[in-house]
Structures are given as structure tokens and as C-alpha cells.
Write a protein that holds these residues in place. Structure first.
Motif, short mmCIF file in Angstrom:
data_model
loop_
_atom_site.label_atom_id
_atom_site.label_comp_id
_atom_site.label_asym_id
_atom_site.label_seq_id
_atom_site.Cartn_x
_atom_site.Cartn_y
_atom_site.Cartn_z
N UNK A 301 0.81 -1.28 -0.13
CA UNK A 301 0.06 0.20 0.01
C UNK A 301 0.78 1.14 -0.12
N UNK A 302 2.01 1.26 0.78
CA UNK A 302 2.86 2.34 0.76
C UNK A 302 3.34 2.69 -0.78
N UNK A 303 4.01 1.55 -1.34
CA UNK A 303 4.73 1.86 -2.66
C UNK A 303 3.52 2.54 -3.61
N UNK A 304 2.19 1.78 -3.48
CA UNK A 304 1.21 2.18 -4.19
C UNK A 304 0.76 3.66 -4.32
N UNK A 305 0.82 3.92 -3.22
CA UNK A 305 0.56 5.51 -2.65
C UNK A 305 1.39 6.56 -3.09
N UNK A 306 2.71 6.15 -2.94
CA UNK A 306 3.85 6.93 -3.35
C UNK A 306 3.63 7.10 -5.01
N UNK A 307 3.61 6.12 -5.68
CA UNK A 307 3.44 5.96 -7.19
C UNK A 307 2.21 6.62 -7.70
N UNK A 308 0.95 6.65 -6.67
CA UNK A 308 -0.10 7.35 -7.41
C UNK A 308 0.14 8.99 -7.13
N UNK A 309 0.59 9.37 -5.85
CA UNK A 309 0.97 10.92 -5.55
C UNK A 309 1.69 11.44 -6.84
#
Length: 324
Positions: A301-309
Motif C-alpha cells: 500500500x505504501x509503494x502504491x500510494x507513493x506512485x499514485x501521488x
């Protein structure tokens, strides 16, 4: 007379700007401390989970990621059923939610009359404020019976030749969890997509219309390609929420550590197994296995949120004409 020294002596003092007051300095330091505190908190969580999970990987080996057995009595643990359930339910939710969210965002930004844009947008965003347990109760008493008596029989009668739509009609299971997750992530995706579409310069659409494009062509060939990066970011934000959703999914997915090709079958997610078993774990091995699953969930979830931002910010930072 030395003209150089005279000119140097007559030069006005360099402009250094107003000196910050003591209050401004204190305010800046306090707010900086809040920002640093957040970074320290995230680092603390990562290090704590990594410390516990390291003993898990050393005890169960890297095969913990793809083993399918989960037996706390024999202390035999594998994360594959939970990783499978988390990924399949989340991607199923995206498959159902993204087209609807895109339609809502396009309608609210391009097609809706101004007098209903704000009320309709407020109603969509209100779905994000509904507590997860309320979605779970609605899923138990309304959605699951409807899926069991109506949706699943119709899917089996029309698409039953596919393994995805075979098996007993229980109501609970992967498909129902995907539907309720889709409803839960819908306001997140549609809100971000709407903000991204609002940021598209109106001159692009006006140029397309001036060149003879219809409104649909201007939206599909100019507006949507321009906002593509931001819409991908919105989708990944929704995926991040779906991956970590716990309560509603726990109440509706069936909670069986199994990998099945059928969407009608019960399943389990990483968040659900932690919520269900952590308080009752009696052995150190069981606690270590659950903590390791928690680290996996946090990392994804952390990696996905960073990429999304990063994708969402890219829309606003690129110069006009360079976005795609």
C-alpha cells in the motif's frame, strides 16, 4: 581622491529583506517539527514491522510468500491465500469502480448543469464518510442475499462455462467482497479524477471544438488523454484503499484461507486475517506470521500510494502542451 573607495562608501546597503520576527521563527520551527514527527512516525512503523518480520522470514523462509497452508495448531504458515485474496478482490473492485468513477467525473466536470454539479458531487463524496462497518452490515443483510438469490444464479446461467462463475451460491465470497470494495473506493477515485479533469486547460477543449470536433470527441481525444497520468494516479489511490480495507471485507468475504478459481467461493485477505486472528494468537510463531503479513500489506500500500501521488503531481507540474 580615490573614486573607487568613494563610490564603495556611497553605495546603499544590500537589500536583505525584512528580518523574520521571533514569532515567525517559532511558528516555522514548530510546523517543521510536526512534519519531521510524521516522517519519524512512518520510519518507526517500518522499522518495527521489519524487525518482527525479519524473524518471520528467518523462521519460515522466503517460501512463506507462496506457501498455501495456514495451520496455527501445527505452526505451519504460508501467506499465499491471503495475498491472492487481497489482490483479486482489490483488482475486481477496480474493474467495477473505475468505469463508473470515470463516468461520474466526466459528467460532473463537462456535462452536468452547473446547478446540480455541487449537490451531486457532495453526495458522491459523502460515500467516503460512511464507516466501514456500516458497509459491512449492509453487505451482510442486503448485498449478500441479493448476490446469492439473483446475481450468482444469473452469472452461472450465462457465463457458467467459465470456472470464475461456477460453484455453490453462498452470497458471501470473493465476488461480493469485490462489489462492496468497489462501492467503497468509488468516491475516492471519482473525486481525484474530477480534480484532475478540472485542471485541464479549457483552451485545449475550445480549440478542439473550434476545429469541428464534437463534444464527445473533444472529451475523448483531448481532455482524457491530457489527464491520463492523473487518472492513473486516482486509480492507484483507489487500489491502495482497497488493498488495506479491513472491516467490511472481513464481514463479507467468508474468511477461508483457500485459493479458488471461482469468484463465488469464500476467500481471505491480508487485512482480514490480521484483524481476525491477532488478538487470539497463542504462539509466538503465529504472531510472527501475522506481523510478516502486516509488513507485506504495508509495503504494497505504501509503494502504491507513493506512485499514485507522483502521477497526480505530474499533471500539475508539467508545462502546458507537454502533458500527455
Amino acid at each position: 581622491m580615490n573614486t573607487t573607495s568613494t563610490a564603495h562608501a556611497a553605495a546603499p546597503p544590500a537589500e536583505s529583506g525584512p528580518r523574520p520576527s521571533r514569532g515567525d521563527s517559532i511558528f516555522r520551527r514548530v510546523t517543521a517539527a510536526f512534519g519531521i514527527l510524521l516522517i519519524v512516525l512512518i520510519a518507526w512503523i517500518i522499522l518495527s514491522l521489519a524487525s518482527d518480520a525479519r524473524s518471520g522470514f528467518s523462521r519460515f523462509g522466503i517460501a512463506f510468500l507462496w506457501r498455501t497452508d495456514w495451520d496455527p495448531v501445527r505452526e505451519s504458515f504460508g501467506a499465499a491465500p491471503f495475498v491472492f485474496g487481497t489482490l483479486v478482490s482489490s483488482f475486481l473492485a477496480l474493474l467495477l469502480a473505475v468505469p463508473v468513477a470515470l463516468g461520474i467525473a466526466v459528467y460532473l466536470t463537462e456535462l452536468a448543469p452547473p446547478r446540480i454539479r455541487r449537490p451531486l458531487g457532495f453526495v458522491v463524496e459523502l460515500l467516503a464518510a460512511v464507516p466501514s462497518v456500516v458497509y459491512g452490515l449492509w453487505g451482510i443483510f442486503i448485498l449478500a442475499p441479493w448476490m446469492r438469490e439473483t446475481v450468482q444464479p444469473k452469472l452461472e446461467s450465462t457465463l457458467g462455462f467459465l470456472p470464475l462463475f461456477q460453484g455453490p451460491h453462498l452470497g458471501y465470497g470473493m465476488l461480493t467482497a469485490g462489489v462492496i470494495l468497489a462501492i467503497m473506493i468509488l468516491p475516492t477515485i471519482s473525486s481525484v479524477m474530477r480534480e484532475v479533469l478540472v485542471a485541464v486547460p479549457g483552451i485545449l477543449k475550445e480549440n478542439a471544438l473550434a476545429l469541428g470536433a464534437t463534444r464527445v470527441e473533444a472529451i475523448s481525444q483531448v481532455v482524457l488523454p491530457f489527464a491520463r497520468s492523473g487518472m492513473v494516479g486516482a486509480t492507484m489511490l483507489g487500489l491502495g484503499r482497497a488493498l488495506g480495507e479491513t472491516m467490511a471485507v472481513t464481514m463479507i468475504i467468508g474468511n477461508r484461507a483457500d485459493i479458488s478459481a471461482s469468484l463465488f467461493a469464500p476467500s481471505y485477505t491480508m487485512a482480514s486475517v490480521i484483524a481476525n486472528e491477532y488478538a487470539e494468537a497463542a504462539s509466538g510463531a503465529h504472531l510472527t506470521a501475522l506481523t510478516t503479513i502486516g509488513l507485506l500489506l504495508f509495503a504494497v500500500t505504501f509503494v502504491l500510494n507513493v506512485v499514485a501521488r507522483l502521477l497526480v503531481w505530474r499533471v500539475g507540474r508539467l508545462p502546458e502542451g507537454a502533458r500527455s
